[in-house]
Design an enzyme around this catalytic site. Structure first.
Site, PDB file in Angstrom:
ATOM      1  N   THR A 299       0.716  -1.217  -0.182  1.00  0.00           N
ATOM      2  CA  THR A 299       0.006  -0.065   0.004  1.00  0.00           C
ATOM      3  C   THR A 299       0.907   1.274  -0.021  1.00  0.00           C
ATOM      4  O   THR A 299       1.791   1.201   0.513  1.00  0.00           O
ATOM      5  CB  THR A 299      -0.843  -0.104   1.283  1.00  0.00           C
ATOM      6  OG1 THR A 299      -1.804  -1.289   1.240  1.00  0.00           O
ATOM      7  CG2 THR A 299      -1.580   1.140   1.652  1.00  0.00           C
TER       8      THR A 299
ATOM      9  N   ARG B 244     -15.123  -5.570   3.467  1.00  0.00           N
ATOM     10  CA  ARG B 244     -14.117  -5.066   4.326  1.00  0.00           C
ATOM     11  C   ARG B 244     -13.320  -3.473   4.003  1.00  0.00           C
ATOM     12  O   ARG B 244     -13.080  -3.517   2.668  1.00  0.00           O
ATOM     13  CB  ARG B 244     -13.021  -5.977   4.733  1.00  0.00           C
ATOM     14  CG  ARG B 244     -12.000  -5.822   5.579  1.00  0.00           C
ATOM     15  CD  ARG B 244     -10.801  -5.088   4.878  1.00  0.00           C
ATOM     16  NE  ARG B 244      -9.562  -5.276   6.019  1.00  0.00           N
ATOM     17  CZ  ARG B 244      -8.532  -4.377   5.587  1.00  0.00           C
ATOM     18  NH1 ARG B 244      -8.253  -3.847   4.242  1.00  0.00           N
ATOM     19  NH2 ARG B 244      -7.704  -4.380   6.656  1.00  0.00           N
TER      20      ARG B 244
ATOM     21  N   ASP C 247      -7.709   0.691   6.972  1.00  0.00           N
ATOM     22  CA  ASP C 247      -7.174   1.864   7.504  1.00  0.00           C
ATOM     23  C   ASP C 247      -6.852   3.071   6.478  1.00  0.00           C
ATOM     24  O   ASP C 247      -6.988   4.180   6.885  1.00  0.00           O
ATOM     25  CB  ASP C 247      -5.935   1.728   8.357  1.00  0.00           C
ATOM     26  CG  ASP C 247      -4.740   1.463   7.618  1.00  0.00           C
ATOM     27  OD1 ASP C 247      -5.032   0.236   6.798  1.00  0.00           O
ATOM     28  OD2 ASP C 247      -3.803   1.671   7.935  1.00  0.00           O
TER      29      ASP C 247
ATOM     30  N   THR D  89       0.825   1.589   7.174  1.00  0.00           N
ATOM     31  CA  THR D  89       0.583   0.764   6.300  1.00  0.00           C
ATOM     32  C   THR D  89       0.800  -0.665   7.129  1.00  0.00           C
ATOM     33  O   THR D  89       1.256  -0.621   8.085  1.00  0.00           O
ATOM     34  CB  THR D  89       1.773   0.595   4.933  1.00  0.00           C
ATOM     35  OG1 THR D  89       1.451  -0.659   4.251  1.00  0.00           O
ATOM     36  CG2 THR D  89       3.075   0.646   5.704  1.00  0.00           C
TER      37      THR D  89
ATOM     38  N   GLY E 281      -4.642  -2.821   8.709  1.00  0.00           N
ATOM     39  CA  GLY E 281      -5.415  -1.857   8.922  1.00  0.00           C
ATOM     40  C   GLY E 281      -6.287  -2.030  10.334  1.00  0.00           C
ATOM     41  O   GLY E 281      -6.481  -0.952  10.750  1.00  0.00           O
TER      42      GLY E 281
HETATM   43  C1  SD4 Z   1      -5.407  -2.135   4.732  1.00  0.00           C
HETATM   44  N1  SD4 Z   1      -3.379  -0.874   5.561  1.00  0.00           N
HETATM   45  O1  SD4 Z   1      -6.168  -2.589   3.712  1.00  0.00           O
HETATM   46  C2  SD4 Z   1      -3.955  -1.834   4.274  1.00  0.00           C
HETATM   47  C3  SD4 Z   1      -3.179  -2.828   3.887  1.00  0.00           C
HETATM   48  C4  SD4 Z   1      -1.587  -2.306   3.583  1.00  0.00           C
HETATM   49  O2  SD4 Z   1       0.068  -2.610   2.306  1.00  0.00           O
HETATM   50  O3  SD4 Z   1      -1.243  -1.356   4.151  1.00  0.00           O
HETATM   51  N2  SD4 Z   1      -1.027  -3.214   2.490  1.00  0.00           N
HETATM   52  O4  SD4 Z   1      -5.215  -2.955   5.916  1.00  0.00           O
END
Ligand code: SD4
Length: 319
Positions: free
Chosen positions: A197, A225, A228, A248, A251
């Protein structure tokens, strides 16, 4: 000493230096020495110039684009948006944009948000079929009285505003989804592949702040779903008087401590960005019983150009 004065004291102590933007480096992590009881000086060299920080190595290309926008006279928010658009269009990135891995029902659902130099915010969650969710988030911020649009409503708004609809998923994503269905075992893992992310935060030479965050979320998540990344104060927060932070990783863990806002508020109360990232992680670890099984990365910067980065597990990189 009140918090405002503490923050000003930090400003006066800071030294000017140049920060190199076009590289990625490993952040300190819980697995590093001295962490959480550190005697070391947790201040980074401060920079008076433009600073662009983003999560993971893929952020290098996003930072370069963002820097080119600033150099061409663009605003911080333009750079924050157009920087992560590079990542959203990167067909090799399986955690961001339409090439992201789908949810467990085979839908690629996207989350994104953006904040500008005045602390305005826009976000989209659970959005399907749009290449640049961050740009839809910006439009939510600038053209609607709302902060978040979700799902079909977000898509309808995007289509009404000229965005194109793209259906389906990439071959790589389909193959991964089909493999996953053989066991359908949902357990968030800390592997690099599951965490790419992009959260990007900017301080310009003029002291303007902005940030953006965009993701396809956790691979094979439950349908509906939301993580964050599009939640203002969790995956991203910008306080024009103080600094910015982004997150990241898993979340759910970040949302439960309002990660980015917590970091920024700690900076407001006098912590350096590095101290704030570590203190927020400490709080997360207390709450999150399975913290050894997950990965989280925090990034922060303040108005005087100090930066902070901290990963829960070794391996968190930032650009
Ligand atoms: C999440 N924080 O959807 C994101 C996932 C993530 O690299 O950071 N992936 O929870």
């Amino acid at each position: 000493m009140n918090s405002r004065r503490k923050f000003l004291r930090n400003i006066s102590l800071a030294a000017a230096a140049t920060w190199i933007t076009t590289k990625f480096v490993k952040a300190d992590s819980l697995g590093s020495e001295n962490i959480f009881n550190s005697e070391k000086n947790l201040s980074s060299p401060a920079s008076k110039g433009n600073i662009i920080l983003s999560t993971w190595a893929a952020g290098v290309a996003a930072n370069e684009k963002a820097l080119s926008i600033l150099n061409a006279g663009g605003k911080a928010v333009d750079a924050a948006e157009q920087g992560v658009m590079v990542t959203e269009s990167d067909k090799t990135n399986t955690s961001v944009g339409l090439s992201g891995f789908p949810d467990r029902d085979g839908h690629v659902t996207l989350d994104a948000c953006i904040m500008d130099e005045e602390g305005n915010a826009g976000a989209v969650t659970f959005l399907e079929g749009i290449e640049h969710p961050v740009s839809v988030a910006r439009m939510v911020m600038e053209k609607t009285p709302h902060v978040i649009l979700s799902g079909d409503g977000a898509q309808q708004f995007a289509l009404e505003n000229g965005f194109e609809l793209h259906k389906g998923m990439t071959d790589v994503a389909r193959k991964a989804w089909e493999d996953w269905q053989k066991t359908s075992n949902y357990k968030p893992v800390i592997s690099k592949e599951n965490h790419d992310t992009i959260g990007l935060i900017i301080k310009t030479a003029e002291g303007k702040l902005s940030g953006s965050c965009t993701t396809s979320g956790l691979a094979f998540k439950m349908h509906g779903r939301v993580g964050d990344s599009p939640i203002i104060g969790a995956g991203l927060f910008v306080d024009p008087e103080v600094g910015a932070a982004t997150a990241t990783g898993l979340g759910e863990a970040v949302i439960k401590i309002c990660g980015a806002h917590t970091i920024v508020e700690m900076m407001r109360n006098g912590k350096t960005p590095q101290q704030a990232c570590e203190a927020a992680m400490k709080r997360l670890v207390k709450l999150q019983k399975n913290y050894r099984d997950i990965q989280i990365g925090f990034l922060a910067l303040n108005l005087i150009g100090e930066i902070g980065a901290f990963g829960l597990q070794p391996g968190f990189q930032y650009s």
